[in-house]
Write a protein that holds these residues in place. Structure first.
Motif, short mmCIF file in Angstrom:
data_model
loop_
_atom_site.label_atom_id
_atom_site.label_comp_id
_atom_site.label_asym_id
_atom_site.label_seq_id
_atom_site.Cartn_x
_atom_site.Cartn_y
_atom_site.Cartn_z
N GLY A 1 -15.23 39.35 -33.20
CA GLY A 1 -13.83 39.20 -33.60
C GLY A 1 -13.07 40.50 -33.50
O GLY A 1 -11.90 40.53 -33.08
N THR A 2 -13.73 41.59 -33.88
CA THR A 2 -13.10 42.91 -33.79
C THR A 2 -12.77 43.25 -32.34
O THR A 2 -11.71 43.83 -32.04
N VAL A 3 -13.68 42.88 -31.42
CA VAL A 3 -13.43 43.14 -29.99
C VAL A 3 -12.17 42.41 -29.53
O VAL A 3 -11.31 42.98 -28.84
N LEU A 4 -12.02 41.15 -29.93
CA LEU A 4 -10.86 40.37 -29.50
C LEU A 4 -9.57 40.89 -30.13
O LEU A 4 -8.55 41.04 -29.45
N PRO B 1 -18.13 40.28 -21.93
CA PRO B 1 -19.21 39.44 -22.48
C PRO B 1 -18.77 38.63 -23.70
O PRO B 1 -19.24 37.50 -23.90
N ARG B 2 -17.85 39.18 -24.51
CA ARG B 2 -17.38 38.43 -25.67
C ARG B 2 -16.66 37.16 -25.24
O ARG B 2 -16.85 36.07 -25.82
N LEU B 3 -15.83 37.24 -24.21
CA LEU B 3 -15.12 36.06 -23.71
C LEU B 3 -16.10 35.05 -23.12
O LEU B 3 -15.92 33.84 -23.28
N ILE B 4 -17.13 35.56 -22.41
CA ILE B 4 -18.11 34.65 -21.83
C ILE B 4 -18.87 33.90 -22.92
O ILE B 4 -19.06 32.67 -22.86
N VAL B 5 -19.31 34.64 -23.96
CA VAL B 5 -20.05 34.02 -25.06
C VAL B 5 -19.16 33.03 -25.82
O VAL B 5 -19.61 31.97 -26.25
#
Length: 826
Positions: A443-446, A814-818
């Motif tokens: 969430g922090t990444v987004l 990778p966050r978007l892919i996951v």
């Protein structure tokens, strides 16, 4: 892929010596072009495609017999200037400069007419003229005469009389303009499709001759500037001396670029290789990338020389970029080779090499294609050097891909590397920390990416193109110091011409100035017609005086010269009384022949019905906004003073440079829009999924926006080199995106576990991405040592682009892919 694998097995891997021998022959052939490889910093290299301003600039210079082909020597003696010894030392310096073969003449306070005699009037001006050179004029008298003359202060002498200037004229040979006009005429015919075969062949011959002549002229001018500097060095013990002028700026820019191409090119390569040695710790993994990079640059330099394709200020860093791209390709191959090597240590080197090539050629091909698209977008720019840069990089990337996938396997086939026991396939690398962070703080990444995107948009809104030419050079350079001295004491640096065309005579007037009841020579005809028969009427001179006073009142302008300056001088000669209408009519006859080239022809052309105002712009003015200044001048002349639009022409280096700057915003929008559209299409072809294509585009948008946004936040304007940073950023970020998604798709098929796949990708392809970024960031840090500020910005922003591309590819991607799961359910 089967056919490609068979080709490698039967040709490349089976006959590596043959590949290298054929390459050697190609290298030997292209080496013949090294002697013709050249740099170009001329006016043509800094103007828009099909920009008429350059031809207008040359035409104005021809009409008014003016030129910017001169050096300016600023001279501030440690002791008093206006003493016998002070003037003698200045004269000695002037004489040495004038004795140089390439110098046609010099202008200084020593040879200009003083016009100080009390017996001087319009009738005796020819006989009473005195100069410091030819007459025994007391120094203090000469000082007052120069300062009281409206022509010389802030031009040849500072207002405090402590700084003076010597103008060293270096005329451009007539052959240059003859060849230029022939080339342009033939080029126009070819572009219009009306040229015969003979004329097309003649264009090639003339173009080649023109290039050779300009090369020769440039070398001779460089030699002359070197001789001038040697002379100045002998006088620096008793004075502060700076050298300026357009020829010197061009020569020094080329010198800086050559230095960046050679010293920094070698320095960047050395840094890159040192980093490779530290990372991989095997000499083969240093030698192979070195040869791949060297062969790529060798072929491109030879081809550009053979094709007589000059490198400009904008494209001067193409060698460094080719090093980046070639190195990126080789590092990805090295990391994949080592993975296979450690997964199957007993496998034959040829089998490992074959598997490496088959695994990497597809993502590397798409990486090369999308990067070519990124640089190809520069061809949509309106700036000729930017267009050329795009084509150079397009060709260079093609060469880099071919060299890498031919030389790399051939070299490793001949000298297969042993297994490096210090590397284990199950070792958790530093890049896995990004995977753990992304998993734990997704969430922090987004949220962080969203905040960064907002900051980028705000930064983009602050981006400008208004910059000062003086800011291209470090304060320690002679160009910078000379510009400051000229701006502060000698009336400004960058030239701007305002040219006004006379009104046509009325059809019923018959061209007779006395056709009406009003005599323009002895009366103020008020709002009556203006006739082209002569400029020297009371009404016209009043109008030109209004223009002069307005231009002189602007805070951005320094010295303004026009016919009004000459009339003010003649008024002093006329016992301080302004010339009446009758005296104005006889000004051309009253001015001595040897003074007309100083007082009349630079400002009035009766033959072409034009009047010229010569302006120097203060580059050091912090509030200088060129476009706003030019618009303000044009608006005042047309709206306030009543001149028709087609009668007002703004010309000069200021206009050409401004045209280029103002096109940067448009070019940036075009290039960024085209590149992202093209990359989206490439992603759709490669990944066959709109969702995956949009996911892959996200980190690229963040990386490009971060660079431009940072420039906006820091107040760094777009210039002729930073315009390319966004396209370069996208090209770099795309490489990481393609490799990561391609590997993720391969690894996901093993267990269909998104988190486990992410960790494996970070440990494998993530290493290659990290090594590539680290190597390039380290190598490009050496560019901060350049004397050319755009080169420094290029190095810093390229490094920042690599960092942002890496972070985006290892966190946001990778966050978007996951999160979205584009490969299906777990």
């Amino acid at each position: 892929m089967d056919r490609l694998g068979a080709f490698y097995d039967r040709v490349i891997l089976a006959h590596p010596w043959l590949v290298l021998i054929l390459l050697g022959l190609l290298l030997a052939g292209t080496a013949l072009g090294f002697g013709q490889f050249r740099l170009d910093a001329s006016a043509e290299s800094l103007v828009l495609e099909n920009d008429r301003s350059l031809e207008q600039y040359r035409r104005v210079n021809r009409i008014f017999t003016s030129s910017d082909d001169f050096l300016v020597v600023t001279y501030t003696p440690d002791q008093e200037l206006f003493t016998r010894s002070g003037l003698e030392r200045l004269a000695a310096l002037r004489d040495e400069l004038a004795a140089l073969d390439a110098v046609s003449s010099t202008n200084s306070i020593l040879n200009v007419p003083l016009l100080h005699s009390p017996d001087l009037n319009l009738d005796s001006v020819d006989s009473e003229i005195k100069t410091i050179d030819t007459d025994d004029v007391p120094p203090e008298t000469a000082r007052q005469a120069l300062l009281n003359n409206p022509l010389y202060p802030n031009l040849l002498i500072g207002e405090n009389a402590e700084t003076t200037a010597i103008q060293v004229n270096l005329p451009t040979p007539k052959q240059y303009f003859e060849l230029l006009n022939q080339r342009n005429d033939l080029r126009d015919k070819v572009q219009a499709g009306s040229a015969s075969a003979a004329e097309q062949a003649e264009l090639k011959r003339i173009s080649s001759e023109f290039i050779q002549f300009t090369e020769q002229m440039g070398n001779e001018r460089d030699q002359t500037i070197g001789q001038v500097r040697d002379i100045l060095d002998r006088y620096r013990d008793q004075a502060t001396i700076h050298l300026g002028g357009v020829p010197m700026i061009v020569a020094d820019m080329i010198r800086f670029i050559k230095n960046d191409l050679s010293t920094f090119g070698v320095g960047v390569l050395a840094f890159l290789l040192l980093t490779l040695a530290i990372i991989f710790r095997q000499w083969r993994w240093v030698l192979v990338p070195l040869l791949c990079c060297g062969f790529t640059v060798w072929l491109m330099v030879g081809f550009l020389g053979w094709a007589q394709w000059p490198v400009t200020v904008i494209s001067s860093n193409f060698i460094s970029l080719l090093l980046i791209m070639t190195l990126s390709l080789t590092i990805h191959l090295i990391v994949r080779y080592r993975e296979f090597q450690h997964d199957e240590p007993e496998a034959a080197p040829r089998d490992i090499l074959h598997r490496t090539l088959m695994a990497m050629i597809k993502p590397c091909f798409y990486m090369a294609i999308t990067t070519i698209v990124a640089f190809g977008s520069l061809t949509f720019s309106g700036i000729r050097p930017v267009i050329d840069f795009g084509w150079m990089m397009t060709l260079g990337l093609t060469v880099a891909f071919l060299i890498t996938f031919l030389v790399f396997p051939a070299l490793l086939r001949l000298m297969p590397p042993p297994v490096d026991e210090r590397v284990a396939s199950n070792r958790i690398p530093f890049t896995d920390a990004f995977a753990r962070f992304t998993e734990r703080f997704g969430g922090t990444v987004l949220v962080g990416s969203g905040i960064l995107a907002v900051l980028c948009v705000i930064g983009l809104s602050r981006l400008t193109v208004e910059n000062s030419f003086i800011d291209y050079f470090k304060p320690s350079t002679e160009i910078h110091q000379g510009m400051i001295t000229i701006d502060n004491h000698l009336g400004g640096t960058t030239p701007l011409d305002v040219v006004i065309t006379d009104k046509p005579a009325p059809e019923n007037g018959g061209g007779d100035p006395f056709a009406s009841d009003c005599d323009p020579f002895v009366q103020d005809c008020g709002s009556g017609e203006e006739y082209r028969d002569t400029w020297y009427t009371y009404q016209k001179m009043q109008q030109l005086e209004e223009v002069h006073e307005y231009l002189d009142s602007l805070p951005e302008t320094g010295k303004v010269l026009s016919i009004d300056t000459t009339l003010a001088l003649l008024a002093q000669v006329n016992q301080g009384e302004p010339l009446d209408a009758l005296e104005l009519a006889f000004v051309p006859a009253a001015v001595p022949e040897d003074l007309k080239d100083i007082l009349l022809t630079p400002y009035i052309s009766e033959e072409h019905d034009k009047a010229r105002f010569s302006i120097r712009i203060l580059e050091t003015n912090p509030d200088l906004k060129r476009q706003e200044l030019l618009d303000k001048i044009r608006h005042h002349l047309t709206q306030k003073l009543g001149y028709d639009e087609d009668r007002v022409l703004l010309s000069g280096m200021t206009v050409m440079y401004n045209n280029m700057l103002q096109s940067l915003f448009d070019s940036q929008i075009k290039t960024i829009g085209v590149v992202f559209g093209a990359i989206l299409v490439m992603f759709l072809i490669l990944f066959r999924s709109l969702t995956l294509a949009l996911i892959g585009l996200a980190p690229n948008l963040i990386a490009a926006g971060s660079v431009l946004g940072l420039m906006g936040w820091l107040g760094i304007p777009l210039d002729m080199m930073t315009i390319t940073v966004a396209a370069i950023t996208v090209g770099i970020a795309v490489d990481d995106t393609i490799h990561y998604i391609h590997r993720f798709k391969t690894e996901f098929a093993k267990d269909r576990d998104y988190l486990a796949t992410m960790h494996r990708c970070h440990r494998s392809i993530g290493q290659a991405m990290f090594f590539t970024s680290l190597t390039i960031i380290t190598g490009f840090s050496i560019l901060v040592l350049s004397n050319f500020i755009p080169t420094i910005y290029f190095g810093l922003f390229t490094s920042f682009a690599m960092f942002m591309a890496l972070v985006g590819a290892l966190t946001l991607l990778p966050r978007l892919i996951v999160l979205i799961k584009p490969f299906g359910r777990s």
